[in-house]
Design a protein around this motif. Structure first.
Motif, short mmCIF file in Angstrom:
data_model
loop_
_atom_site.label_atom_id
_atom_site.label_comp_id
_atom_site.label_asym_id
_atom_site.label_seq_id
_atom_site.Cartn_x
_atom_site.Cartn_y
_atom_site.Cartn_z
N UNK A 10 0.85 -1.29 0.05
CA UNK A 10 0.08 0.17 0.10
C UNK A 10 0.81 1.19 0.13
N UNK A 11 1.84 1.23 0.87
CA UNK A 11 2.78 2.29 0.73
C UNK A 11 3.58 2.54 -0.45
N UNK A 12 3.98 1.44 -1.18
CA UNK A 12 4.57 1.73 -2.52
C UNK A 12 3.59 2.13 -3.57
N UNK A 13 2.28 1.89 -3.45
CA UNK A 13 1.35 2.48 -4.41
C UNK A 13 1.13 4.08 -4.07
N UNK A 14 1.08 4.32 -2.91
CA UNK A 14 0.98 5.65 -2.44
C UNK A 14 2.13 6.43 -2.94
N UNK A 15 3.51 5.96 -2.62
CA UNK A 15 4.74 6.55 -2.94
C UNK A 15 5.04 6.68 -4.51
N UNK A 16 4.35 5.98 -5.25
CA UNK A 16 4.33 6.01 -6.70
C UNK A 16 3.62 7.12 -7.07
N UNK A 17 2.20 7.18 -6.56
CA UNK A 17 1.43 8.10 -6.95
C UNK A 17 1.95 9.50 -6.47
N UNK A 18 2.39 9.63 -5.26
CA UNK A 18 3.00 11.08 -4.87
C UNK A 18 4.29 11.26 -5.70
N UNK A 19 4.95 10.40 -6.11
CA UNK A 19 6.11 10.81 -6.92
C UNK A 19 5.81 11.23 -8.37
N UNK A 20 4.56 10.99 -9.07
CA UNK A 20 4.02 11.53 -10.22
C UNK A 20 3.45 12.73 -9.94
N UNK A 21 3.12 12.99 -8.80
CA UNK A 21 2.39 14.19 -8.27
C UNK A 21 3.52 15.23 -8.32
N UNK A 22 4.80 15.09 -8.03
CA UNK A 22 6.00 16.12 -8.15
C UNK A 22 5.94 16.45 -9.41
N UNK A 23 5.75 15.92 -10.63
CA UNK A 23 6.06 16.14 -11.93
C UNK A 23 4.63 16.82 -12.42
#
Length: 363
Positions: free
Chosen positions: A309-322
């Protein structure tokens, strides 16, 4: 045992909260201390998020386990609900644009942030003191056969989990929507700003969605204790509601295209319903994980899915930086993840290995 784990967890929280409160004038050193404190707090997180099923198995009988899991796991989210209120109510937002904020207002905001940090340090210190004074590892007598039975070793547990297709299926069904929702709710004020919703209103929306999820989650868990073997059915109901609520919210935000009424009432209703359906599914998922992979230890199975769950959240927030100038793509991730989870649960074949052991051996 639970005592050693809880003491280690609460001590990490105390140390992490204390590092954030060190009064250093050098901003670079202060930043490093805050990052170090957040890291220690993050290291303590797995126990808080994963230990609820182990706690309920160790201390409670089979007809109380789901309720105990719900209370222990959802109290963590109740703290998150309080954070939605503490931030906007204690720390005032900057008045006007960033370069127009007065020096006195900036200092006032700094003082309020430090007050929050000191309050958090006091609370976690109190929790650590209480655990140090009294927190036994287990009751004098095991409440069930499952509580007294042996578990698999760590190595065999991971091999069992990675080779169990049914576990991987429900692990993704949990991790994808809950990870997306966690990332989405963390930046809820940014998502609602373009549609002219203040951070205070966004905080209240987040608060009531989590509180509603806690209440409904405990009620659903109590229902699961009374009528056993209904975990899959409960999850189907909750994920269907989450899919509809997230689709409603996303279409409401596209008011220029869909012409749906965009009001405070519709935003509150759709967001709160989404939080209720997803947050209340957490203890039901935890119980289903444990039943599916028993005798794998509860902490390992729930730890793996929390990691995902934290991996999916992290990937989503990573894309949010762009892609942070427009949030419609972020909103569409919500109904997509809920629908995918619903389809995975539909295809899942449930089993109750731990419950079967308790019932058959007890008889």
């Amino acid at each position: 045992g639970l005592r050693v784990t809880v003491l280690l967890t609460s001590s990490l929280m105390v140390l992490g909260a204390g590092l954030r409160c060190v009064p250093v004038s050098d901003l670079e050193i202060r930043k490093k201390l805050i990052h170090g404190g957040q890291l220690l707090n993050g290291l303590a997180g797995p126990t808080v998020m994963n230990a609820a099923p182990f706690l309920s198995t160790t201390w409670f009988s089979p007809d109380e386990r789901a309720t105990a899991t719900a209370i222990a796991s959802l109290l963590n989210y109740l703290g998150c609900a309080a954070a939605f209120l503490v931030g906007p109510l204690v720390v005032p937002p900057p008045n006007g644009t960033a370069h127009l904020v007065s020096q006195s207002n900036t200092q006032h905001i700094k003082d309020r942030i430090e007050a929050v940090l000191y309050a958090e340090f006091g609370m976690v210190s109190l929790i650590f003191s209480a655990a140090l004074a009294y927190f036994p590892s287990r009751p004098p007598f095991p409440p069930s056969v499952a509580a007294a039975s042996q578990r698999l070793s760590y190595r065999r547990s991971f091999c069992r989990l990675l080779s169990n297709f049914r576990f991987l299926m429900i692990a993704l069904a949990y991790a994808i929507p809950l990870g997306v929702f966690s990332g989405w709710s963390g930046v809820l004020d940014l998502i609602l700003t373009p549609i002219h919703v203040s951070q205070v209103d966004a905080g209240w929306i987040g608060f009531w969605s989590i509180v509603g999820g806690c209440v409904v989650g405990i009620a659903m868990a109590r229902f699961a204790d009374f009528i056993r073997g209904m975990l899959k059915f409960i999850l189907l109901l909750l994920l269907s509601g989450a899919t509809l609520a997230s689709t409603w919210f996303t279409l409401t935000c596209l008011t220029t295209v869909t012409h749906l009424p965009l009001t405070t009432a519709t935003l509150y209703t759709s967001c709160i319903l989404l939080g209720i359906f997803l947050n209340s599914s957490i203890p039901i998922f935890f119980e289903l994980f444990v039943e599916t992979v028993y005798p794998v230890p509860e902490g390992i199975s729930c730890g793996v899915v929390t990691f995902l769950s934290n991996v999916f959240m992290g990937v989503l927030l990573f894309f949010l930086t762009f892609y942070h100038t427009e949030f419609s793509w972020f909103n569409w991730c919500l109904p997509g993840s809920c629908l995918l989870s619903l389809l995975l649960i539909l295809c899942f074949r449930e089993s109750y290995d731990r419950l079967y052991l308790d019932v058959v051996v007890s008889v």
